[in-house]
Scaffold this motif. Sequence first.
Motif, PDB file in Angstrom:
ATOM      1  N   PHE A  45       2.054  54.409  -4.262  1.00 47.74           N
ATOM      2  CA  PHE A  45       2.603  53.826  -5.381  1.00 47.74           C
ATOM      3  C   PHE A  45       1.240  53.245  -5.469  1.00 47.74           C
ATOM      4  O   PHE A  45       0.253  52.677  -7.175  1.00 47.74           O
ATOM      5  CB  PHE A  45       3.202  53.204  -5.872  1.00 47.74           C
ATOM      6  N   ASN A  46      -0.310  53.414  -4.712  1.00 46.12           N
ATOM      7  CA  ASN A  46      -1.273  52.537  -4.727  1.00 46.12           C
ATOM      8  C   ASN A  46      -1.041  51.147  -5.106  1.00 46.12           C
ATOM      9  O   ASN A  46      -1.958  50.570  -6.132  1.00 46.12           O
ATOM     10  CB  ASN A  46      -2.174  53.517  -5.988  1.00 46.12           C
ATOM     11  N   SER A  47      -0.312  50.405  -4.258  1.00 46.09           N
ATOM     12  CA  SER A  47       0.074  49.107  -4.646  1.00 46.09           C
ATOM     13  C   SER A  47      -0.389  48.041  -3.055  1.00 46.09           C
ATOM     14  O   SER A  47      -0.281  48.614  -1.956  1.00 46.09           O
ATOM     15  CB  SER A  47       1.915  48.648  -5.231  1.00 46.09           C
ATOM     16  N   SER A  48       0.112  47.310  -3.343  1.00 41.84           N
ATOM     17  CA  SER A  48      -0.448  45.946  -2.343  1.00 41.84           C
ATOM     18  C   SER A  48       0.362  45.358  -2.772  1.00 41.84           C
ATOM     19  O   SER A  48       1.014  44.750  -3.888  1.00 41.84           O
ATOM     20  CB  SER A  48      -1.738  45.830  -2.876  1.00 41.84           C
ATOM     21  N   LEU A  49       0.897  44.115  -1.480  1.00 38.20           N
ATOM     22  CA  LEU A  49       1.701  42.578  -1.938  1.00 38.20           C
ATOM     23  C   LEU A  49       0.760  42.106  -2.596  1.00 38.20           C
ATOM     24  O   LEU A  49       1.456  40.968  -3.896  1.00 38.20           O
ATOM     25  CB  LEU A  49       2.012  41.993  -0.786  1.00 38.20           C
ATOM     26  N   HIS A  50      -0.554  41.752  -2.909  1.00 39.78           N
ATOM     27  CA  HIS A  50      -0.858  41.143  -3.752  1.00 39.78           C
ATOM     28  C   HIS A  50      -0.939  41.623  -5.253  1.00 39.78           C
ATOM     29  O   HIS A  50      -1.185  40.556  -6.280  1.00 39.78           O
ATOM     30  CB  HIS A  50      -2.386  41.141  -3.405  1.00 39.78           C
ATOM     31  N   LEU A  51      -0.904  42.831  -5.511  1.00 41.75           N
ATOM     32  CA  LEU A  51      -1.017  43.100  -6.986  1.00 41.75           C
ATOM     33  C   LEU A  51       0.378  43.368  -7.231  1.00 41.75           C
ATOM     34  O   LEU A  51       0.693  42.412  -8.405  1.00 41.75           O
ATOM     35  CB  LEU A  51      -0.682  44.645  -7.003  1.00 41.75           C
ATOM     36  N   ASP A  52       1.562  42.510  -6.502  1.00 44.69           N
ATOM     37  CA  ASP A  52       2.705  42.409  -7.273  1.00 44.69           C
ATOM     38  C   ASP A  52       3.020  41.419  -7.269  1.00 44.69           C
ATOM     39  O   ASP A  52       3.649  40.850  -7.889  1.00 44.69           O
ATOM     40  CB  ASP A  52       3.868  43.348  -6.200  1.00 44.69           C
ATOM     41  N   TYR A  53       3.129  40.349  -6.651  1.00 49.28           N
ATOM     42  CA  TYR A  53       2.667  38.022  -6.243  1.00 49.28           C
ATOM     43  C   TYR A  53       1.748  38.614  -7.693  1.00 49.28           C
ATOM     44  O   TYR A  53       2.070  37.682  -8.866  1.00 49.28           O
ATOM     45  CB  TYR A  53       2.072  38.123  -5.199  1.00 49.28           C
ATOM     46  N   GLY A  61       5.549  35.076 -15.273  1.00 48.58           N
ATOM     47  CA  GLY A  61       5.176  33.008 -15.160  1.00 48.58           C
ATOM     48  C   GLY A  61       5.580  33.154 -13.959  1.00 48.58           C
ATOM     49  O   GLY A  61       5.474  32.098 -13.782  1.00 48.58           O
ATOM     50  N   PHE A  62       5.404  33.319 -13.131  1.00 53.95           N
ATOM     51  CA  PHE A  62       5.910  32.899 -11.220  1.00 53.95           C
ATOM     52  C   PHE A  62       4.750  31.637 -10.627  1.00 53.95           C
ATOM     53  O   PHE A  62       3.632  32.059 -11.314  1.00 53.95           O
ATOM     54  CB  PHE A  62       5.598  34.318 -10.381  1.00 53.95           C
ATOM     55  N   THR A  63       4.774  30.927 -10.483  1.00 53.69           N
ATOM     56  CA  THR A  63       4.410  29.940 -10.300  1.00 53.69           C
ATOM     57  C   THR A  63       3.703  29.819  -8.481  1.00 53.69           C
ATOM     58  O   THR A  63       4.987  30.058  -8.224  1.00 53.69           O
ATOM     59  CB  THR A  63       4.694  28.264 -10.491  1.00 53.69           C
ATOM     60  N   ASP A  64       3.309  28.901  -8.385  1.00 53.31           N
ATOM     61  CA  ASP A  64       2.691  28.460  -6.667  1.00 53.31           C
ATOM     62  C   ASP A  64       3.983  28.372  -5.984  1.00 53.31           C
ATOM     63  O   ASP A  64       4.383  28.706  -5.086  1.00 53.31           O
ATOM     64  CB  ASP A  64       2.538  27.870  -6.167  1.00 53.31           C
ATOM     65  N   GLU A  65       5.028  27.352  -6.806  1.00 52.04           N
ATOM     66  CA  GLU A  65       6.228  26.758  -6.235  1.00 52.04           C
ATOM     67  C   GLU A  65       7.164  27.838  -6.386  1.00 52.04           C
ATOM     68  O   GLU A  65       7.905  27.845  -5.117  1.00 52.04           O
ATOM     69  CB  GLU A  65       6.911  26.025  -7.064  1.00 52.04           C
ATOM     70  N   TYR A  96       3.020  25.117   3.872  1.00 53.91           N
ATOM     71  CA  TYR A  96       3.787  24.620   2.207  1.00 53.91           C
ATOM     72  C   TYR A  96       3.887  23.166   2.065  1.00 53.91           C
ATOM     73  O   TYR A  96       3.561  22.150   0.795  1.00 53.91           O
ATOM     74  CB  TYR A  96       4.665  25.061   1.627  1.00 53.91           C
ATOM     75  N   GLY A  97       4.021  22.169   3.385  1.00 55.40           N
ATOM     76  CA  GLY A  97       3.493  21.084   2.604  1.00 55.40           C
ATOM     77  C   GLY A  97       4.423  20.270   2.901  1.00 55.40           C
ATOM     78  O   GLY A  97       4.979  18.832   1.631  1.00 55.40           O
ATOM     79  N   MET A  98       6.117  21.191   3.382  1.00 58.47           N
ATOM     80  CA  MET A  98       7.260  20.456   2.605  1.00 58.47           C
ATOM     81  C   MET A  98       8.066  20.373   3.943  1.00 58.47           C
ATOM     82  O   MET A  98       9.378  20.608   3.688  1.00 58.47           O
ATOM     83  CB  MET A  98       8.378  21.691   2.153  1.00 58.47           C
ATOM     84  N   ILE A  99       7.750  19.911   4.515  1.00 56.50           N
ATOM     85  CA  ILE A  99       8.167  19.012   5.677  1.00 56.50           C
ATOM     86  C   ILE A  99       9.567  18.482   5.460  1.00 56.50           C
ATOM     87  O   ILE A  99       9.286  16.930   4.767  1.00 56.50           O
ATOM     88  CB  ILE A  99       7.179  18.467   6.790  1.00 56.50           C
ATOM     89  N   LYS A 100      10.461  18.123   5.848  1.00 60.97           N
ATOM     90  CA  LYS A 100      11.589  17.562   4.984  1.00 60.97           C
ATOM     91  C   LYS A 100      11.820  16.145   6.452  1.00 60.97           C
ATOM     92  O   LYS A 100      11.656  16.427   7.571  1.00 60.97           O
ATOM     93  CB  LYS A 100      13.063  18.170   5.351  1.00 60.97           C
ATOM     94  N   CYS A 101      12.062  14.670   6.097  1.00 57.62           N
ATOM     95  CA  CYS A 101      11.636  13.664   6.651  1.00 57.62           C
ATOM     96  C   CYS A 101      13.462  13.456   7.279  1.00 57.62           C
ATOM     97  O   CYS A 101      14.375  13.963   6.851  1.00 57.62           O
ATOM     98  CB  CYS A 101      11.646  12.940   5.936  1.00 57.62           C
ATOM     99  N   THR A 102      13.267  13.420   8.998  1.00 59.44           N
ATOM    100  CA  THR A 102      14.878  13.613   9.315  1.00 59.44           C
ATOM    101  C   THR A 102      15.009  11.666   9.893  1.00 59.44           C
ATOM    102  O   THR A 102      15.771  11.751  10.933  1.00 59.44           O
ATOM    103  CB  THR A 102      14.998  14.208  10.982  1.00 59.44           C
ATOM    104  N   ALA A 103      13.857  10.857   9.101  1.00 61.88           N
ATOM    105  CA  ALA A 103      14.497   9.955   9.395  1.00 61.88           C
ATOM    106  C   ALA A 103      15.788   9.257   8.759  1.00 61.88           C
ATOM    107  O   ALA A 103      16.343   9.566   7.714  1.00 61.88           O
ATOM    108  CB  ALA A 103      13.158   8.423   9.101  1.00 61.88           C
TER     109      ALA A 103
END
Length: 104
Positions: A45-53, A61-65, A96-103
């Motif tokens: 398909f002459n495609s790449s993951l970058h092209l699909d993203y 309308g996909f966002t980084d989140e 992704y800076g999504m560390i969950k606090c376990t305190a």
Amino acid sequence: MHFEVCPISSKLTSACEPDFTKHPAIRFRKDKANYSLNTDDPLIFNSSLHLDYSTAHTYMGFTDEEFKRLNISSAQSSFLPEEEKKDLVQRLHEAYGMIKCTAF
């Protein structure tokens, strides 16, 4: 259940409408389904993951989140042994800076 979605090959194989703004991945995104964006047969398909993203970003309308959510969902749905899966998910959260606090 985890769905693998390949927008470029979906269009080229006529598995969905050729208009990316009507691709089923948009519904999956809105419904917060368990799915990932992938590339199917890059040489054919002459495609790449970058092209699909970038297609998902530009036309759907996909966002980084959303990409972060997809990648974590994909890791959680992988066939890795449980300890490796847990480690991969943790690494993604850290990257992704999504560390969950376990305190308490």
